[in-house]
Scaffold this motif. Structure first.
Motif, PDB file in Angstrom:
ATOM      1  N   THR A   9       6.915  -2.372 -23.623  1.00  0.00           N
ATOM      2  CA  THR A   9       6.351  -1.921 -24.893  1.00  0.00           C
ATOM      3  C   THR A   9       7.070  -0.698 -25.446  1.00  0.00           C
ATOM      4  O   THR A   9       6.872  -0.332 -26.600  1.00  0.00           O
ATOM      5  CB  THR A   9       4.860  -1.591 -24.727  1.00  0.00           C
ATOM      6  OG1 THR A   9       4.726  -0.573 -23.718  1.00  0.00           O
ATOM      7  CG2 THR A   9       4.060  -2.816 -24.339  1.00  0.00           C
ATOM      8  N   ASP A  10       7.920  -0.022 -24.641  1.00  0.00           N
ATOM      9  CA  ASP A  10       8.669   1.145 -25.109  1.00  0.00           C
ATOM     10  C   ASP A  10       9.969   1.227 -24.320  1.00  0.00           C
ATOM     11  O   ASP A  10      10.024   1.837 -23.246  1.00  0.00           O
ATOM     12  CB  ASP A  10       7.847   2.426 -24.930  1.00  0.00           C
ATOM     13  CG  ASP A  10       8.522   3.646 -25.569  1.00  0.00           C
ATOM     14  OD1 ASP A  10       9.698   3.547 -25.950  1.00  0.00           O
ATOM     15  OD2 ASP A  10       7.861   4.705 -25.657  1.00  0.00           O
ATOM     16  N   THR A  11      11.007   0.634 -24.858  1.00  0.00           N
ATOM     17  CA  THR A  11      12.287   0.602 -24.133  1.00  0.00           C
ATOM     18  C   THR A  11      12.981   1.962 -24.107  1.00  0.00           C
ATOM     19  O   THR A  11      13.958   2.138 -23.382  1.00  0.00           O
ATOM     20  CB  THR A  11      13.232  -0.433 -24.770  1.00  0.00           C
ATOM     21  OG1 THR A  11      13.392  -0.131 -26.158  1.00  0.00           O
ATOM     22  CG2 THR A  11      12.677  -1.845 -24.609  1.00  0.00           C
ATOM     23  N   THR A  12      12.476   2.933 -24.900  1.00  0.00           N
ATOM     24  CA  THR A  12      13.047   4.285 -24.786  1.00  0.00           C
ATOM     25  C   THR A  12      12.510   5.001 -23.554  1.00  0.00           C
ATOM     26  O   THR A  12      13.056   6.032 -23.141  1.00  0.00           O
ATOM     27  CB  THR A  12      12.728   5.126 -26.030  1.00  0.00           C
ATOM     28  OG1 THR A  12      11.310   5.356 -26.106  1.00  0.00           O
ATOM     29  CG2 THR A  12      13.221   4.439 -27.292  1.00  0.00           C
TER      30      THR A  12
ATOM     31  N   THR B 187       4.979  13.286 -19.979  1.00  0.00           N
ATOM     32  CA  THR B 187       4.754  11.946 -19.415  1.00  0.00           C
ATOM     33  C   THR B 187       4.444  10.951 -20.532  1.00  0.00           C
ATOM     34  O   THR B 187       3.570  11.202 -21.367  1.00  0.00           O
ATOM     35  CB  THR B 187       3.600  11.972 -18.407  1.00  0.00           C
ATOM     36  OG1 THR B 187       3.946  12.837 -17.319  1.00  0.00           O
ATOM     37  CG2 THR B 187       3.324  10.579 -17.858  1.00  0.00           C
ATOM     38  N   GLN B 188       5.169   9.828 -20.520  1.00  0.00           N
ATOM     39  CA  GLN B 188       4.970   8.786 -21.529  1.00  0.00           C
ATOM     40  C   GLN B 188       4.569   7.479 -20.850  1.00  0.00           C
ATOM     41  O   GLN B 188       5.204   7.030 -19.893  1.00  0.00           O
ATOM     42  CB  GLN B 188       6.269   8.579 -22.320  1.00  0.00           C
ATOM     43  CG  GLN B 188       6.736   9.803 -23.088  1.00  0.00           C
ATOM     44  CD  GLN B 188       5.779  10.184 -24.207  1.00  0.00           C
ATOM     45  OE1 GLN B 188       5.184   9.318 -24.861  1.00  0.00           O
ATOM     46  NE2 GLN B 188       5.612  11.482 -24.426  1.00  0.00           N
ATOM     47  N   ASN B 189       3.482   6.882 -21.339  1.00  0.00           N
ATOM     48  CA  ASN B 189       2.990   5.624 -20.789  1.00  0.00           C
ATOM     49  C   ASN B 189       3.625   4.429 -21.495  1.00  0.00           C
ATOM     50  O   ASN B 189       3.910   4.486 -22.694  1.00  0.00           O
ATOM     51  CB  ASN B 189       1.461   5.541 -20.916  1.00  0.00           C
ATOM     52  CG  ASN B 189       0.757   6.598 -20.079  1.00  0.00           C
ATOM     53  OD1 ASN B 189       1.089   6.786 -18.916  1.00  0.00           O
ATOM     54  ND2 ASN B 189      -0.213   7.277 -20.675  1.00  0.00           N
TER      55      ASN B 189
ATOM     56  N   SER C 225       0.844  -1.196   0.000  1.00  0.00           N
ATOM     57  CA  SER C 225       0.000   0.000   0.000  1.00  0.00           C
ATOM     58  C   SER C 225       0.881   1.248   0.000  1.00  0.00           C
ATOM     59  O   SER C 225       1.994   1.253   0.520  1.00  0.00           O
ATOM     60  CB  SER C 225      -0.906   0.011   1.235  1.00  0.00           C
ATOM     61  OG  SER C 225      -0.132   0.033   2.426  1.00  0.00           O
ATOM     62  N   GLY C 226       0.380   2.278  -0.635  1.00  0.00           N
ATOM     63  CA  GLY C 226       1.173   3.493  -0.807  1.00  0.00           C
ATOM     64  C   GLY C 226       1.833   3.564  -2.157  1.00  0.00           C
ATOM     65  O   GLY C 226       2.242   4.639  -2.598  1.00  0.00           O
ATOM     66  N   SER C 227       1.989   2.428  -2.816  1.00  0.00           N
ATOM     67  CA  SER C 227       2.511   2.383  -4.182  1.00  0.00           C
ATOM     68  C   SER C 227       1.349   2.204  -5.145  1.00  0.00           C
ATOM     69  O   SER C 227       0.305   1.642  -4.791  1.00  0.00           O
ATOM     70  CB  SER C 227       3.486   1.212  -4.350  1.00  0.00           C
ATOM     71  OG  SER C 227       4.589   1.349  -3.488  1.00  0.00           O
ATOM     72  N   ALA C 228       1.523   2.688  -6.378  1.00  0.00           N
ATOM     73  CA  ALA C 228       0.506   2.450  -7.398  1.00  0.00           C
ATOM     74  C   ALA C 228       0.385   0.949  -7.642  1.00  0.00           C
ATOM     75  O   ALA C 228       1.345   0.190  -7.472  1.00  0.00           O
ATOM     76  CB  ALA C 228       0.863   3.180  -8.683  1.00  0.00           C
ATOM     77  N   ARG C 229      -0.798   0.506  -8.058  1.00  0.00           N
ATOM     78  CA  ARG C 229      -1.044  -0.938  -8.227  1.00  0.00           C
ATOM     79  C   ARG C 229      -0.577  -1.458  -9.579  1.00  0.00           C
ATOM     80  O   ARG C 229      -0.587  -2.664  -9.811  1.00  0.00           O
ATOM     81  CB  ARG C 229      -2.540  -1.209  -8.053  1.00  0.00           C
ATOM     82  CG  ARG C 229      -3.012  -1.104  -6.605  1.00  0.00           C
ATOM     83  CD  ARG C 229      -4.514  -1.269  -6.480  1.00  0.00           C
ATOM     84  NE  ARG C 229      -5.216  -0.092  -6.989  1.00  0.00           N
ATOM     85  CZ  ARG C 229      -6.502  -0.084  -7.330  1.00  0.00           C
ATOM     86  NH1 ARG C 229      -7.215  -1.203  -7.274  1.00  0.00           N
ATOM     87  NH2 ARG C 229      -7.066   1.027  -7.755  1.00  0.00           N
ATOM     88  N   GLY C 230      -0.184  -0.564 -10.493  1.00  0.00           N
ATOM     89  CA  GLY C 230       0.291  -1.030 -11.791  1.00  0.00           C
ATOM     90  C   GLY C 230      -0.823  -1.456 -12.714  1.00  0.00           C
ATOM     91  O   GLY C 230      -0.646  -2.362 -13.542  1.00  0.00           O
ATOM     92  N   ILE C 231      -1.960  -0.811 -12.602  1.00  0.00           N
ATOM     93  CA  ILE C 231      -3.093  -1.112 -13.474  1.00  0.00           C
ATOM     94  C   ILE C 231      -3.480   0.153 -14.225  1.00  0.00           C
ATOM     95  O   ILE C 231      -2.999   1.246 -13.924  1.00  0.00           O
ATOM     96  CB  ILE C 231      -4.304  -1.641 -12.667  1.00  0.00           C
ATOM     97  CG1 ILE C 231      -4.772  -0.564 -11.663  1.00  0.00           C
ATOM     98  CG2 ILE C 231      -3.947  -2.926 -11.939  1.00  0.00           C
ATOM     99  CD1 ILE C 231      -6.051  -0.932 -10.922  1.00  0.00           C
ATOM    100  N   VAL C 232      -4.337   0.025 -15.223  1.00  0.00           N
ATOM    101  CA  VAL C 232      -4.811   1.195 -15.959  1.00  0.00           C
ATOM    102  C   VAL C 232      -5.494   2.143 -14.968  1.00  0.00           C
ATOM    103  O   VAL C 232      -6.342   1.729 -14.180  1.00  0.00           O
ATOM    104  CB  VAL C 232      -5.783   0.778 -17.077  1.00  0.00           C
ATOM    105  CG1 VAL C 232      -6.386   2.027 -17.738  1.00  0.00           C
ATOM    106  CG2 VAL C 232      -5.089  -0.100 -18.101  1.00  0.00           C
ATOM    107  N   GLY C 233      -5.118   3.402 -15.004  1.00  0.00           N
ATOM    108  CA  GLY C 233      -5.670   4.375 -14.067  1.00  0.00           C
ATOM    109  C   GLY C 233      -4.898   4.476 -12.764  1.00  0.00           C
ATOM    110  O   GLY C 233      -5.143   5.377 -11.960  1.00  0.00           O
ATOM    111  N   ASN C 234      -3.952   3.579 -12.531  1.00  0.00           N
ATOM    112  CA  ASN C 234      -3.134   3.610 -11.307  1.00  0.00           C
ATOM    113  C   ASN C 234      -1.760   3.022 -11.633  1.00  0.00           C
ATOM    114  O   ASN C 234      -1.331   2.033 -11.074  1.00  0.00           O
ATOM    115  CB  ASN C 234      -3.826   2.826 -10.187  1.00  0.00           C
ATOM    116  CG  ASN C 234      -3.215   3.065  -8.819  1.00  0.00           C
ATOM    117  OD1 ASN C 234      -3.090   2.155  -8.006  1.00  0.00           O
ATOM    118  ND2 ASN C 234      -2.808   4.292  -8.538  1.00  0.00           N
ATOM    119  N   VAL C 235      -1.081   3.702 -12.565  1.00  0.00           N
ATOM    120  CA  VAL C 235       0.148   3.162 -13.128  1.00  0.00           C
ATOM    121  C   VAL C 235       1.333   3.393 -12.201  1.00  0.00           C
ATOM    122  O   VAL C 235       1.336   4.301 -11.360  1.00  0.00           O
ATOM    123  CB  VAL C 235       0.439   3.797 -14.508  1.00  0.00           C
ATOM    124  CG1 VAL C 235      -0.689   3.501 -15.479  1.00  0.00           C
ATOM    125  CG2 VAL C 235       0.648   5.316 -14.382  1.00  0.00           C
TER     126      VAL C 235
END
Length: 922
Positions: A522-525, A564-566, A482-492
């Motif tokens: 998906t984007d190593t840059t 910001t790049q996703n 908890s306290g970290s983003a969950r790594g899902i869409v909308g909470n990256v």
């Protein structure tokens, strides 16, 4: 009979000495702010059966002044110690020169309340005593009348020590006796009420003489704070030194536990405990003239007790020098601000700690899993109270986790003896038989206690716990705390370029053999991840740094302004002991490049064509479309220092064409001026007629809407500051002393008046040396002469002079409070000035006529036969108020009266009269 009287006097003297030496009862400053005279003094020399009423507040009952004090203190309703201290000459605060104490009734009443006042003093002219609030200043009356209660209804007395050249005999303190109170109704008839027949407490004022042997003691350097996370002032110092050279060493004990408030050092400690002053040339072989520091270090008593006030005793001197043996210096009052914050301290499972205060808070970095493979490993924490409660405090725990958890510790109780000992809370995960993804829940508690602070005042913290969804069909699941983003869409999982984030792959149960999961970005840059992670029977229920099941996301640092790049971490079908394709992880990288770099060379200057040239560069990528910035002067409110300083800007807007990225070697504010891709504009300052010094103003840069992929979402540059240099001659402040003085300015004459100015600066005036606008022109007949536009003159031709009797630009600036501009002869016309020096009707010692010539008082000047005085005008150069050999023969001097808002008149005055001084910054 005479012998009997002598024996009786001797016995009383021995009893008095016994009281002084043997008294060891603790004194408390908690009810009084004791400035130099301790409550023990009051108990020893005052009335031990005194029962003055606490229904009337006297903000300071015992006051100690020093002739050479340099602090003027007024009562404050804002400062926590109740004082507004002004150190008139900066540096060490060597005691109080003047002090204000206030009186007001506490409880409401109707009609009026009268308190008789009588003053008993042996100090003569050594103390001036005035009623100074509410205005105007008047002599202390024989009666105070109140029609309301509370601090807003206060009436205040100010006592000021007068510095004289005489060594004075020790006398009893001045007593301002507040007598038996009388209540009256609206018709003026006496009635019975809360205050009827009660005595208000008296006020005692002592003065420390600065001539001859003595000990000089400074005030404590600051209000201290108990040690704590936010404390910045956990100690304070005061200084002690001797006034004259002793013939033998002098020792002075320091007793910090003298006051019962600091019994057993529960509020503070002193170091050193003894001061020794040695004989000899000083500075040199002796140290008697060198101030010695005593440091008071605050102690945290872990109790909620507000600001504590206590007295540190500077004990009697000890020396074989008879003049320095047995001197009682003044004591020092110490203020210790409470830093004992009620709340909770906690320690997580990984030994990291923290605290919460009265406002509560949310605490995170915990996790459970829905297959309960973690147990309480990542969810347990320890908790304790931060301050001692008055009674047992019980924490009753609950959670909003639904079916995702089990609370194993429903209650914890803390007593007055174990309140600061950690106790452990535990919660574990539970299956909810559903796959809704990782989610957070909270654990909270409600306090049950008769301690009002913890029961009602302190907000309880909440603990956020991440529930890892590894039940149901989720055989493998990425999860973190908890306290970290969950790594899902909308909470990256997001980090700035060059940063990293973490997530772990856990399993529903221990695999029979190692499980490998392939990972790709998906984007190593923008971000990279390891090629695989491994889940095994030893780490399937672990989320530890460095574990083989840890996925470290590295957010790549590029040189592009790309905001910001996703990007996404794609997980492959696992191989080995388990075949399962876990969910992907979503991430983002935020930009760390600046969109713009800005610098300038040169400053503007009033009345010239001097310009500031501003260079602007684009950040780390080439725009595909032009980028333009509008340039403008920032707007300031009229009358402020920066208003009217910014002039013409050439040109606006500035436009960056396609492919105008700054070169990598010049990609900084300082490097931009060297870039071939920079755009520039110039700024010219405005000219005003005020002597306001160099003033800064801001240039605003606002980006015009554009269609470039990166810059269309970029932020406009921050405001850029330019300095407009002043072209007027120097501006100098003038203030008028708040107190009045007779015409005898000590043997230093006009220089003594200068000292008075420097020792009585009001708050907010500019720093520096001040001299009195006063002349003697005795042709060498006195020690120090001052001649208009001549010897020791205080004005400079062409300078701008402005009034500054209080702080703030509108009250203290050439623009808003100009008095005059000195002419070519370093003078001015006092009958035609822009505004008054001070209140109309005020009178000032000046020694001058309105034509700025030294005045003579031919018809009034006494002969002072036999005194050897040749000048005698203007109080003999402001060194005497009367003839030394014939005290009844008074001299006269010249004064000014503020006759109107723009004009003064000049007249003679007897030198015993009290007048103010006009003080001029040099």
């Amino acid at each position: 009979m005479n012998s009997t009287k002598q024996r009786l006097a001797s016995s009383l003297s021995l009893l008095l000495v016994s009281l002084l030496v043997g008294c060891s009862g603790a004194a408390s400053a908690g009810d009084n702010l004791l400035f130099g005279i301790s409550e023990r003094f009051e108990r020893t020399f005052g009335n031990p059966t005194s029962t003055c009423s606490s229904d009337v507040t006297i903000t300071t009952k015992l006051i100690s002044l020093s002739e050479d004090g340099d602090v003027n203190s007024t009562f404050s309703t804002v400062n926590e110690n109740g004082l507004d201290d002004v150190d008139t000459d900066g540096g060490t605060s060597w005691g109080y020169r003047s002090f204000q104490t206030c009186i007001y009734p506490n409880a409401p009443f109707s009609g009026s309340l009268e308190i008789p006042v009588s003053v008993t003093s042996s100090y003569g002219t050594r103390i001036t005593s005035l009623k100074t609030f509410p205005a105007p200043d008047v002599a202390i009356p024989t009666k105070l009348t109140f029609t309301g209660n509370g601090v807003t209804q206060r009436q205040c007395f100010t006592f000021t020590a007068v510095q004289d050249p005489d060594r004075s005999a020790k006398v009893d303190p001045m007593t301002v006796a507040l007598g038996t109170m009388v209540q009256k109704n609206g018709s003026g008839e006496e009635v019975s009420g809360t205050y009827t027949g009660k005595d208000a407490c008296d006020i005692s004022v002592a003065v420390d003489d600065d001539e001859g042997p003595g000990v000089r003691v400074s005030n404590i350097s600051r209000v201290m704070e108990e040690p704590g996370p936010s404390a910045t002032a956990t100690n304070g110092t005061f200084q002690v030194k001797l006034r004259t050279a002793p013939t033998a060493n002098v020792t002075i004990p320091i007793n910090e536990v003298y006051d019962s408030v600091n019994a057993s050092n529960r509020e503070g400690t002193a170091n050193p405990k003894t001061l020794t002053f040695t004989t000899g040339a000083c500075p040199g072989t002796g140290n008697w003239c060198t101030p010695q520091d005593v440091t008071i270090t605050s102690v945290d008593d872990l109790e909620i007790d507000g600001i504590k006030v206590y007295t540190v005793e500077v004990s009697n001197t000890s020396s074989s020098d008879a003049d320095y043996n047995g001197i009682k210096p003044r004591n020092v009052v110490v203020y210790n601000r409470d830093q004992s914050v009620p709340g909770y301290a906690y320690q997580r499972f990984d030994a990291t700690t923290g605290t919460t205060g009265a406002s509560g808070g949310s605490i995170n970095r915990f996790a459970t899993d829905e297959s309960n493979r973690f147990g309480t490993k990542y969810s347990q924490f320890q908790i304790k109270l931060r301050t001692k409660p008055t009674n047992t405090v019980t924490l009753n725990f609950s959670s909003n986790c639904g079916n995702k958890c089990n609370i194993l510790t429903p209650t914890l109780s803390f007593t007055t003896s174990d309140w600061n000992v950690y106790q452990t809370f535990q919660v574990e995960g539970k299956s909810d038989s559903a796959n809704t993804g990782n989610a957070d829940y909270t654990v909270s508690f409600v306090v049950s206690s008769s301690d009002a602070t913890y029961n009602t005042t302190v907000a309880e913290p909440t603990f956020s716990v991440r529930s890892c969804d590894n039940d149901g069909t989720n055989l493998l699941q990425p999860c973190n705390f908890s306290g970290s983003a969950r790594g899902i869409v909308g909470n990256v999982l997001s980090a700035a370029e060059g940063g990293s984030t973490n997530i772990w792959m856990i399993a529903q149960s221990a695999p029979a053999s190692d499980v490998t999961i392939g990972l790709t970005s998906t984007d190593t840059t923008e971000g990279t991840v390891p090629g695989t992670v491994t889940v095994s029977s030893s780490n399937y229920n672990f989320m530890e740094s460095g574990g083989a099941n840890q996925i470290v996301l590295t957010h790549v640092d590029d040189i592009l302004v790309d905001l910001t790049q996703n990007w996404t971490v794609t997980t492959a079908l696992s191989t080995g002991g388990l075949s399962y394709n876990p969910i992907d992880v979503y991430a983002a990288t935020t930009d760390d490049e600046k969109s713009f770099y800005i610098s300038h060379v040169g400053n503007t200057r009033e009345g010239t064509s001097n310009t500031a040239t501003v260079s602007v560069c684009l950040g780390g990528n080439n725009p595909t479309q032009p980028v333009a910035l509008n340039i403008s002067c920032k707007s300031y409110s009229a009358g402020t220092a920066s208003a009217g300083e910014c002039g013409t800007i050439t040109s606006s807007p500035i436009t960056f064409p396609v492919n105008s990225e700054v070169e990598p070697g010049n990609a900084s504010d300082s490097g931009c001026a060297s870039s071939a891709k920079k755009q520039t504009f110039t700024v010219v300052g405005l000219d005003d007629t005020y002597s306001d010094g160099n003033q800064s103003f801001d240039i605003q840069l606002s980006m015009v809407a554009n269609t470039d992929t990166n810059y269309q979402n970029a932020t406009s540059p921050s405001d850029h500051s330019i300095t407009n240099e002043d072209d007027e001659p120097a501006g100098k402040a003038i203030f008028v002393t708040s107190s009045s003085y007779n015409g005898e300015m000590t043997a230093q004459g006009v220089f003594g008046a200068d000292d008075t100015c420097n020792n009585n600066k009001p708050g907010g005036v500019p720093a520096g040396t001040y001299k009195a606008l006063i002349v003697s022109d005795s042709a060498g007949g006195v020690t120090n002469d001052r001649v208009p536009n001549g010897t020791n003159w205080v004005l400079t031709a062409g300078y701008h002079y402005y009034r500054c009797n209080s702080s703030g630009y509108t009250n203290c600036s050439d623009e808003h409070s100009r008095l005059f501009i000195a002419n070519g002869s370093a003078g001015f016309d006092p009958t035609s000035i822009s505004r008054s020096f001070s209140t109309v009707g005020d009178q000032y010692w000046t020694g001058m006529t309105t034509s700025l010539t030294a005045a003579t008082q031919v018809g009034f000047t006494p002969a002072c036969t036999g005194d050897g005085l040749t000048y005698r005008h203007n109080c003999n150069g402001f060194t005497y108020q009367n003839c030394p050999s014939t005290p009844s023969s008074y001299m006269y001097g010249q004064t000014w009266t503020m006759a109107s808002n723009t004009s003064v008149t000049s007249q003679e005055a007897i030198c015993s009269a009290l007048k103010k001084l006009i003080c001029v910054q040099q």
